[in-house]
Structure formats: structure tokens, C-alpha cells
Scaffold this motif. Structure first.
Motif, PDB file in Angstrom:
ATOM      1  N   ASP A 282      12.990   8.003  -2.190  1.00 32.90           N
ATOM      2  CA  ASP A 282      13.583   7.618  -3.467  1.00 32.90           C
ATOM      3  C   ASP A 282      13.165   6.191  -3.855  1.00 32.90           C
ATOM      4  OD1 ASP A 282      14.970   8.142  -5.751  1.00 32.90           O
ATOM      5  OD2 ASP A 282      16.941   7.657  -4.921  1.00 32.90           O
ATOM      6  N   GLY A 283      11.910   5.869  -3.572  1.00 37.27           N
ATOM      7  CA  GLY A 283      11.365   4.570  -3.965  1.00 37.27           C
ATOM      8  C   GLY A 283      11.597   3.448  -2.987  1.00 37.27           C
ATOM      9  N   ASP A 284      12.387   3.688  -1.930  1.00 34.81           N
ATOM     10  CA  ASP A 284      12.667   2.622  -0.962  1.00 34.81           C
ATOM     11  C   ASP A 284      11.971   2.884   0.368  1.00 34.81           C
ATOM     12  OD1 ASP A 284      14.276   1.102  -2.621  1.00 34.81           O
ATOM     13  OD2 ASP A 284      16.057   2.308  -2.134  1.00 34.81           O
ATOM     14  N   HIS A 285      11.600   1.810   1.032  1.00 31.88           N
ATOM     15  CA  HIS A 285      10.969   1.917   2.345  1.00 31.88           C
ATOM     16  C   HIS A 285      12.032   2.236   3.391  1.00 31.88           C
ATOM     17  CE1 HIS A 285       8.229   1.232   5.630  1.00 31.88           C
ATOM     18  NE2 HIS A 285       7.278   0.755   4.846  1.00 31.88           N
TER      19      HIS A 285
ATOM     20  N   GLY B 149       6.560   4.090  -9.830  1.00 30.12           N
ATOM     21  CA  GLY B 149       6.343   5.507 -10.091  1.00 30.12           C
ATOM     22  C   GLY B 149       6.180   6.398  -8.878  1.00 30.12           C
ATOM     23  N   VAL B 150       6.172   5.818  -7.679  1.00 27.71           N
ATOM     24  CA  VAL B 150       6.051   6.631  -6.455  1.00 27.71           C
ATOM     25  C   VAL B 150       7.446   6.783  -5.858  1.00 27.71           C
ATOM     26  CG1 VAL B 150       5.129   6.701  -4.103  1.00 27.71           C
ATOM     27  CG2 VAL B 150       3.683   5.929  -6.006  1.00 27.71           C
ATOM     28  N   SER B 151       7.886   8.018  -5.699  1.00 26.42           N
ATOM     29  CA  SER B 151       9.255   8.219  -5.203  1.00 26.42           C
ATOM     30  C   SER B 151       9.303   8.544  -3.716  1.00 26.42           C
ATOM     31  CB  SER B 151       9.957   9.318  -5.997  1.00 26.42           C
ATOM     32  OG  SER B 151       9.209  10.519  -5.910  1.00 26.42           O
ATOM     33  N   THR B 152       8.349   9.344  -3.238  1.00 25.41           N
ATOM     34  CA  THR B 152       8.386   9.756  -1.828  1.00 25.41           C
ATOM     35  C   THR B 152       7.004   9.621  -1.214  1.00 25.41           C
ATOM     36  OG1 THR B 152      10.089  11.417  -2.322  1.00 25.41           O
ATOM     37  CG2 THR B 152       8.894  11.673  -0.237  1.00 25.41           C
ATOM     38  N   VAL B 153       6.947   9.065  -0.004  1.00 27.23           N
ATOM     39  CA  VAL B 153       5.698   9.061   0.759  1.00 27.23           C
ATOM     40  C   VAL B 153       6.017   9.513   2.174  1.00 27.23           C
ATOM     41  CG1 VAL B 153       3.723   7.719   1.562  1.00 27.23           C
ATOM     42  CG2 VAL B 153       4.784   7.143  -0.626  1.00 27.23           C
ATOM     43  N   VAL B 154       5.232  10.476   2.638  1.00 21.61           N
ATOM     44  CA  VAL B 154       5.404  11.028   3.983  1.00 21.61           C
ATOM     45  C   VAL B 154       4.143  10.695   4.777  1.00 21.61           C
ATOM     46  CG1 VAL B 154       5.713  13.174   5.293  1.00 21.61           C
ATOM     47  CG2 VAL B 154       6.817  12.900   3.047  1.00 21.61           C
ATOM     48  N   VAL B 155       4.336  10.153   5.977  1.00 24.95           N
ATOM     49  CA  VAL B 155       3.201   9.813   6.843  1.00 24.95           C
ATOM     50  C   VAL B 155       3.365  10.542   8.168  1.00 24.95           C
ATOM     51  CG1 VAL B 155       1.948   7.946   8.002  1.00 24.95           C
ATOM     52  CG2 VAL B 155       2.991   7.539   5.755  1.00 24.95           C
ATOM     53  N   ASN B 156       2.411  11.349   8.513  1.00 20.50           N
ATOM     54  CA  ASN B 156       2.487  12.160   9.740  1.00 20.50           C
ATOM     55  C   ASN B 156       3.838  12.863   9.850  1.00 20.50           C
ATOM     56  OD1 ASN B 156      -0.142  11.389  10.588  1.00 20.50           O
ATOM     57  ND2 ASN B 156       0.676   9.475  11.416  1.00 20.50           N
TER      58      ASN B 156
ATOM     59  N   LYS C  67       0.824  -1.211   0.000  1.00 23.21           N
ATOM     60  CA  LYS C  67       0.000   0.000   0.000  1.00 23.21           C
ATOM     61  C   LYS C  67       0.856   1.258   0.000  1.00 23.21           C
ATOM     62  CE  LYS C  67      -3.790  -2.386   0.298  1.00 23.21           C
ATOM     63  NZ  LYS C  67      -4.846  -2.130   1.258  1.00 23.21           N
ATOM     64  N   ILE C  68       1.801   1.317   0.915  1.00 25.22           N
ATOM     65  CA  ILE C  68       2.599   2.547   1.067  1.00 25.22           C
ATOM     66  C   ILE C  68       3.374   2.828  -0.224  1.00 25.22           C
ATOM     67  CG2 ILE C  68       4.670   1.442   2.079  1.00 25.22           C
ATOM     68  CD1 ILE C  68       3.240   4.589   3.581  1.00 25.22           C
ATOM     69  N   ARG C  69       3.744   1.778  -0.943  1.00 23.70           N
ATOM     70  CA  ARG C  69       4.509   1.976  -2.179  1.00 23.70           C
ATOM     71  C   ARG C  69       3.655   2.513  -3.320  1.00 23.70           C
ATOM     72  NH1 ARG C  69       9.604  -0.737  -2.355  1.00 23.70           N
ATOM     73  NH2 ARG C  69      10.126  -1.582  -0.306  1.00 23.70           N
ATOM     74  N   GLN C  70       2.345   2.537  -3.118  1.00 18.88           N
ATOM     75  CA  GLN C  70       1.461   3.222  -4.066  1.00 18.88           C
ATOM     76  C   GLN C  70       1.125   4.633  -3.605  1.00 18.88           C
ATOM     77  OE1 GLN C  70      -2.098   0.955  -5.438  1.00 18.88           O
ATOM     78  NE2 GLN C  70      -1.422  -0.446  -3.847  1.00 18.88           N
ATOM     79  N   GLY C  71       1.574   5.011  -2.402  1.00 16.84           N
ATOM     80  CA  GLY C  71       1.232   6.326  -1.872  1.00 16.84           C
ATOM     81  C   GLY C  71       0.066   6.320  -0.916  1.00 16.84           C
ATOM     82  N   VAL C  72      -0.404   5.121  -0.551  1.00 20.86           N
ATOM     83  CA  VAL C  72      -1.502   5.046   0.419  1.00 20.86           C
ATOM     84  C   VAL C  72      -0.942   5.352   1.810  1.00 20.86           C
ATOM     85  CG1 VAL C  72      -3.098   3.472   1.591  1.00 20.86           C
ATOM     86  CG2 VAL C  72      -2.873   3.424  -0.906  1.00 20.86           C
ATOM     87  N   THR C  73      -1.594   6.304   2.503  1.00 17.23           N
ATOM     88  CA  THR C  73      -1.136   6.669   3.848  1.00 17.23           C
ATOM     89  C   THR C  73      -2.204   6.438   4.914  1.00 17.23           C
ATOM     90  OG1 THR C  73      -1.805   8.967   3.447  1.00 17.23           O
ATOM     91  CG2 THR C  73       0.503   8.396   3.007  1.00 17.23           C
ATOM     92  N   LEU C  74      -3.410   6.047   4.482  1.00 13.48           N
ATOM     93  CA  LEU C  74      -4.479   5.762   5.452  1.00 13.48           C
ATOM     94  C   LEU C  74      -5.323   4.615   4.921  1.00 13.48           C
ATOM     95  CD1 LEU C  74      -6.378   6.403   7.893  1.00 13.48           C
ATOM     96  CD2 LEU C  74      -7.521   8.060   6.426  1.00 13.48           C
TER      97      LEU C  74
END
Ligand SMILES: [Zn+2]
Length: 529
Positions: A513-516, A499-506, A77-84
Motif C-alpha cells: 500500500d505504498g509503504d516499505h 503510483g506504485v502500490s505493491t512490490v513483491v521481491v522473491n 528504487k524499490i518504490r518505483q518497482g525495481v526488484t533487481l
């Protein structure tokens, strides 16, 4: 000094309005600024040139409560940009489990959560023990679970005493942080409940300002009646109703999407608080046993297994399916459209169709299904292609229909990386943003982002998520609109989206850069008091 500045991205803020070039500043977990060419100093700067910066995506309908304890990084999920993620859906929740009922719960949910341990727990204990995860989580309590705890899998109305017990458990769950109640009226024991039982529980929700979501009583030949039943809950009790994974299943119903959407839109225009969500695929996933008539499961799993050995029972099943199609899915053209997804007892069958299994055993498909359910104690999940692209596209296109994967957070390695689960577990949001927007041109990028952010937040009644606004929680995704795509397929499902490079949660960078990064910054989101 800010914690983070995401610089020079194309900001699509979740409102549905056009994007614009801007910088997004983050401080102490919140959005601190959204402004062009910001001069604010920050400890870390991320260059988002050429990329879209959007609110983190809301996956409004999932079952990740079954997998987050095993996969707290919520990889798929997070690698698609899902944060909730909103969990506890379709009437199924992990808690409460009353004393002496853990085995019943385990048998009941084995086809959904074969690797999860079930133990006695109040909902409050469950919330307290919920693991730290990479995504935010909204928890719901399940009506099927409440009924299982009080009346088991008996096909009968609950007594006044049992209904009182369900109301008390619901109140306890709401007080402990549950967002609302989900129902699964399509399967036992939820389908044994009448409208009055649901309305009684909805009135408890009303008292708490809580919400109701429903996997409706039918998604095939009675789908219109089922939609009306859901709308009536909202009209009669004033509670917000979320219709889950809207679809038209079975050949008799193909082509009906516009009419079905119009029915719900008309209620919305009358001011009825009703929303719905959908996943963008023509294939559903369910326990294999759920294709059989509903009476097969009466009395519990052991009773079902006994029943399925009897030749006359199989004859009755064969006749009913010949007459009215598969329970929940209606008529499908072929048993080759049903394939094994996950089969804990017979993992070698993952990917095989029931048509193929019947042919290789030299038996008819009903015997093949009945034998299979007996052999694996009803634990197998299947994929079933029972919808048509035209309907799926029509529903996906609707700007007010939110996006819910109906899928679990999985990882390509470890215990959740087994079998051949539905690709929607890995790709729902990326599939909408990539193929549906870019290739099929079903909707604009701004509308797609809004469906999975601002529109979803409004359906949930969330004010400070799903939007890029100063003061909102800093749940942010940065993605390349030219590259974002799902890579999970029915044959090779365990593949992360691209295609998702950055995800920020809270405020915490979780995909970098694509990595967890390993960050577990999500929290259980509770209703405002
Ligand atoms: Zn469901």
C-alpha cells in the motif's frame, strides 16, 4: 494454500504483448499461477483492480553497490518497482582491494562513494559480506578496479605479469559469483587500456559464460568509433556486450541518435550479441574532475592535485577544452549547464552552477574548475546537461533498448539523502512509465514494461526473472498507470516516485500500500553454472 494472490489486475507480463485481466498467485517465492478469476486459496489477497500487475523492474545499469550497504532497503528504487539492480558498472567495483591498496581505492572512488568505507577484500569476501537488501543484486567486477590494483593510475600498457594478475583476479571474481566484467574506458585508468587488453579479459569471460558491459571510451565526438570498439569485443570474442547509458553528448553530436541506433541494430541483425541501455534524461552526472583532459589524472589523485595548481597546466587545459570540448561530454553551450550535485567538502555549493561559482569568485571557468577540484581533492560530482531531448526520446522509444538508471539506491533520510544528486536515482523507471508513455506518448505501456523486464532479462541471459510465468521468481510490481510518475527534480531530487502500490521481491511483500515493509528479501543473483 498460496502465500499471496494479486487479484483482478491488468497483467502486463513483460513479453511486450497486450495486457489481460488475470490473477497472479505466489507460493514459496515463485509465481504459482497466472489465470483469470483464480479460485486458489491464499493467505493474503491484494486487490489490484484498476492497476497494472507486471514483473518487477530490472534496473540494468546502476551503482548501488556504493549505497546499498548504507541503504539496504533500496528506497528510491524499490518504490518505483525495481526488484533487481545490476551493479559494479562503468569499470568500478568495490572489490577486489589488494593489501596496501585500500587508500588508493578510497581516493579513486571518493567522488562516487564518499561515505563508503573501503578495505582490503577479495571478491569472494565481498560477495559473502554483501548485505541483505530489499532488491536482488547482480554483481560485476570492474576493469578500472582491476587495473588500479595492478598498475595504479599509470598511463601505460600493462605488463604481461600485470595482465596475468588481472586475469587471475577476474577468474576469482567470476568463480565467487560476479556476473561479468564492466569497463570504464572513458576515464583513468580504464582509458589507458587498449583493445587487446580488453579482448584478453573478454576471453576469460567467454570461458565462464560471463558477460561484458562497457561505459564506452567516448560518448561525444568519437561516439561512433566507441560503439564500433564495443561491437568488436562481441564479434572477436563471442562474449555478450552491454553498452551502457547510450547517449550523444555535446552539441556537435546532437541529432545523431537514429544513426547511432542503426549502427547497433545492424550488428544485432548480423547476430552479434550486443545490447544497450539508456536513462531518459538529457543530463549526465560525473565527477567534476572527469571534465578535464584525461592526462590530468595520470599518476593518481595526489599527482593530479599538484598538477592543477600550475598555471601552465591550466593554460594547456584551457586550450584543449577550447579546441575539442570537455572530456567525455564534448562542447556545451555554457558553464551554467554544469552544476554541483554532491560536494562532500563544500556541501553548501550543491545546486550552484560552475558558471555562477566562476562569476562570484571573479575568475574564468577553467580556473574555477581547477580550484574546485584542488579544494575538494577531486571528490565533487556534477550534473551536466549535454544531450538533447530529441536524441533522448529517440533512444527511449527503441523497444530493444533496456532501461538503466545509472543511479544509486538512495533514501530521503540518512547519509544517502544529502546533496542534489541526479533525479534519475529516484525516478528513471517511473519517468519512462509516466511522462514518456502517458504524456509524451513515446512508446506504449506494454513496450515500456517489456524494456524494463523481459527485454532486460534476455540481455542478461536471465530465464526466471523479468517475466510473469509459472515457476519464475515472484518479483512483481503493482502500479496505477494513470498515476505513476517521478517526483524527483534537479532542484528537489530527494523525492520518491508516485503510483506504485505493491512490490513483491522473491515472494515477499516489500512495498505494501505504498509503504516499505522493511523486508530485505533480495539476494545476490549468480550466473547459472
Ligand atoms: Zn557509466
Amino acid at each position: 494454500m498460496d502465500d499471496l494472490l494479486i487479484r483482478s489486475g491488468h497483467v502486463i507480463d513483460g513479453s511486450g504483448g497486450p495486457g489481460r485481466e488475470a490473477d497472479v498467485a505466489v507460493l514459496d517465492g515463485r509465481i504459482a499461477a497466472v489465470e483469470p478469476r483464480s479460485a486458489r486459496p491464499a493467505r493474503r489477497v491484494i486487490d489490484a483492480r484498476g492497476q497494472v500487475v507486471a514483473p518487477g523492474f530490472i534496473d540494468i545499469h546502476t551503482h548501488s553497490d556504493f549505497t546499498l550497504p548504507l541503504n539496504p532497503r533500496a528506497e528510491s528504487k524499490i518504490r518505483q518497482g525495481v526488484t533487481l539492480e545490476v551493479v559494479g558498472n562503468c569499470g568500478f567495483s568495490v572489490a577486489p582491494v589488494l593489501p596496501g591498496r585500500a587508500q588508493l581505492q578510497r581516493e579513486y572512488l571518493a567522488s562516487s562513494a564518499p561515505w563508503l568505507e573501503f578495505r582490503e577484500s577479495t571478491f569472494a569476501d565481498y560477495v559473502t559480506a554483501f548485505p541483505a537488501t530489499s532488491v536482488n543484486v547482480i554483481l560485476q567486477v570492474g576493469h578500472n578496479t582491476l587495473r588500479l590494483m595492478t598498475a595504479g593510475l599509470d598511463n601505460r600498457p600493462v605488463t604481461a605479469g600485470e595482465l596475468g594478475a588481472m586475469e587471475r583476479m577476474l577468474e576469482e571474481a567470476l568463480a565467487a559469483g560476479a556476473w561479468g566484467l564492466s569497463s570504464g574506458l572513458f576515464t583513468a585508468p580504464g582509458n589507458f587500456a587498449d583493445a587487446a587488453e580488453i579482448h584478453t579479459l573478454a576471453r576469460v569471460l567467454r570461458k565462464y559464460g560471463a558477460a561484458y558491459s562497457t561505459h564506452m571510451r567516448d560518448e561525444s565526438d568519437q561516439v561512433f568509433e566507441a560503439v564500433r570498439e564495443a561491437i568488436t569485443v562481441a564479434e572477436a570474442t563471442g562474449v555478450h556486450v552491454q553498452i551502457a547509458h547510450l547517449k550523444l553528448s555535446g552539441v556537435n553530436n546532437w541529432g545523431g541518435a537514429a544513426k547511432l541506433l542503426a549502427e547497433i541494430e545492424a550488428a544485432r541483425q548480423r547476430g552479434v550479441p550486443v545490447d544497450c541501455d539508456a536513462y531518459p534524461y538529457d543530463t549526465a552526472t560525473n565527477p567534476l574532475r572527469n571534465l578535464l583532459p584525461r592526462w590530468v589524472m595520470e599518476g593518481g589523485i595526489p599527482a593530479m592535485l599538484e598538477r592543477l595548481r600550475v598555471r601552465d597546466v591550466r593554460t594547456r587545459i584551457r586550450d584543449e577544452i577550447a579546441r575539442s570540448g570537455l572530456t567525455n561530454f564534448g562542447r556545451i553551450p555554457s558553464w551554467d549547464l554544469v552544476r554541483v550535485a554532491i560536494s562532500p567538502q563544500m556541501p553548501e555549493n550543491a545546486g550552484r552552477t560552475l558558471g555562477d561559482i566562476a562569476r562570484s569568485r571573479g575568475v574564468d571557468p577553467i580556473d574555477a574548475v581547477a580550484d574546485y577540484v584542488v579544494d575538494d581533492r577531486g571528490e565533487t560530482r556534477i550534473l551536466i546537461t549535454s544531450m538533447t531531448d530529441a536524441d533522448v526520446h529517440e533512444i527511449t522509444r527503441a523497444p530493444w533498448v533496456t532501461v538503466g538508471s545509472d543511479g544509486n539506491a538512495l533514501a530521503v533520510t540518512g547519509v544517502t539523502g544529502q546533496g542534489k544528486p541526479h533525479p534519475r536515482y529516484y525516478g528513471t523507471h517511473a519517468h519512462v512509465l509516466g511522462p514518456c508513455v502517458r504524456d509524451l506518448r513515446l512508446l506504449t505501456l506494454e513496450t515500456a514494461v517489456a524494456k524494463m523486464t523481459g527485454v532486460a532479462a534476455r540481455a542478461l541471459g536471465l530465464r526466471d526473472r523479468g517475466v510473469l510465468r509459472v515457476g519464475a521468481w515472484a518479483d512483481v510490481v503493482v502500479f496505477d498507470p494513470a498515476r505513476i510518475a517521478d517526483r524527483s527534480t534537479y532542484e528537489e531530487p530527494h523525492r520518491y516516485a508516485a503510483g506504485v502500490s505493491t512490490v513483491v521481491v522473491n515472494g515477499q511483500v516489500t512495498i505494501d500500500d505504498g509503504d516499505h515493509t522493511g523486508a530485505l528479501a533480495g539476494r545476490v543473483v549468480r550466473r547459472a553454472a
